[in-house]
Enzyme design. Sequence first.
Site, PDB file in Angstrom:
ATOM      1  N   GLY A 269       0.805  -1.222   0.000  1.00  0.00           N
ATOM      2  CA  GLY A 269       0.000   0.000   0.000  1.00  0.00           C
ATOM      3  C   GLY A 269       0.831   1.262   0.000  1.00  0.00           C
ATOM      4  CG  ASN A 270       1.462   3.029  -2.667  1.00  0.00           C
ATOM      5  OD1 ASN A 270       0.532   3.378  -3.373  1.00  0.00           O
ATOM      6  ND2 ASN A 270       2.145   1.917  -2.879  1.00  0.00           N
TER       7      ASN A 270
ATOM      8  CG  HIS B 239      -2.209   1.023  -4.056  1.00  0.00           C
ATOM      9  ND1 HIS B 239      -3.143   0.166  -4.601  1.00  0.00           N
ATOM     10  CD2 HIS B 239      -1.061   0.325  -4.001  1.00  0.00           C
ATOM     11  CE1 HIS B 239      -2.553  -0.992  -4.869  1.00  0.00           C
ATOM     12  NE2 HIS B 239      -1.292  -0.919  -4.502  1.00  0.00           N
TER      13      HIS B 239
ATOM     14  CG  HIS C 251      -1.839  -4.408  -7.695  1.00  0.00           C
ATOM     15  ND1 HIS C 251      -1.066  -3.499  -8.371  1.00  0.00           N
ATOM     16  CD2 HIS C 251      -1.525  -4.259  -6.394  1.00  0.00           C
ATOM     17  CE1 HIS C 251      -0.298  -2.854  -7.510  1.00  0.00           C
ATOM     18  NE2 HIS C 251      -0.572  -3.294  -6.293  1.00  0.00           N
TER      19      HIS C 251
ATOM     20  CB  SER D 165       7.547   0.812  -5.193  1.00  0.00           C
ATOM     21  OG  SER D 165       6.453   0.297  -4.468  1.00  0.00           O
ATOM     22  CD  GLU D 166       2.664   0.369  -7.489  1.00  0.00           C
ATOM     23  OE1 GLU D 166       2.923   0.997  -8.521  1.00  0.00           O
ATOM     24  OE2 GLU D 166       2.508  -0.864  -7.456  1.00  0.00           O
TER      25      GLU D 166
ATOM     26  CG  HIS E 232      -2.550  -4.969  -1.916  1.00  0.00           C
ATOM     27  ND1 HIS E 232      -1.312  -5.559  -1.830  1.00  0.00           N
ATOM     28  CD2 HIS E 232      -2.402  -3.940  -2.770  1.00  0.00           C
ATOM     29  CE1 HIS E 232      -0.447  -4.911  -2.601  1.00  0.00           C
ATOM     30  NE2 HIS E 232      -1.077  -3.910  -3.177  1.00  0.00           N
TER      31      HIS E 232
ATOM     32  N   GLY F 260       8.906   0.557   0.915  1.00  0.00           N
ATOM     33  CA  GLY F 260       9.353  -0.534   1.795  1.00  0.00           C
ATOM     34  C   GLY F 260       9.145  -0.336   3.284  1.00  0.00           C
TER      35      GLY F 260
HETATM   36 ZN   LIG Z   1      -0.046  -2.545  -4.458  1.00  0.00          ZN
END
Ligand SMILES: [Zn+2]
Length: 297
Positions: free
Chosen positions: A32-33, A98, A161, A78-79, A100, A49
Amino acid sequence: MTSGKSEAALRADIIEVGRRLYARGYTASNDGNISVRLGADRLLMTPKGICKGFMTPDMMCITDLDGRKLQGDRDPSSEMLMHLEVYRHRPDVQAVVHAHPPTATGFAVAGIPLDRAVLAEVLTTLGSIPIAEYATPSTRELPEAVRKYIKAHDGMLLANHGALTVGGDLYSAYFKMETIEHFAKISLVARLLGRENLLSREEVMRLQELRGAYGIKAPAPICADDSEDEADASCQTVQAPSGHGARLVPDSQPSLVQKLSASDGETPPDASPEGGEIRLTYRELSALIEDAVRNLR
Ligand SMILES: [Zn+2]
């Protein structure tokens, strides 16, 4: 600080939302982010991370709208490219989340969009929740997949995803993530029970008019016709059959269980000779429903 909040308050909001995402099981490990706009040309973002359940204010990164890091000891998410794509196409958006969440992500894995007219609250807030095509996470493919839907939707599933939500502030984006997961759980229970009554198109249009009365801002109206080309970015496609005066229409589509047993001619081990249903013992069925209902709480 377009939200009127200080940078310190926004850092605290990100930490709180990250904690809630993790506590609700919407993210596992470092998944997530989260990002928010920090003024007109900067973003405050979670770093790469790190577990979202255990963040501290000093961990966040500040980037510009091209993704260049301006401040922070760690690298941005990373996103990040997916977040930048959203802000580029939606000047109204102040925050992006974001995650999951498992039930919604299950729908994303099954390739089943959450686009049926089932719940009034979902229709008035999010409208339909489409699935952006599969793209390798963290690559340039993902923002491209998201681009197709972001102009007309505040929430979407990402194939195989997770899910993405946006809002006028961080809590609004977060609550949309809750709504998507809640809607996914309710849809799953209804489909397990084998019947889903849909709101008629007339009722959907009535609900759409209520958006204005309640001051709900939606990025796009619901398409007048559910056969509308899904690539049309100007409206949201919702599956709602004509009710011919009725507000609810029984779903004529086969249930999930029937679909499962009919798939690929593979006969499930407990299928009836007629091939119509999977047989579960009363105990198995009760456990399945109890588990699904527990998850709704
Ligand atoms: Zn993701």
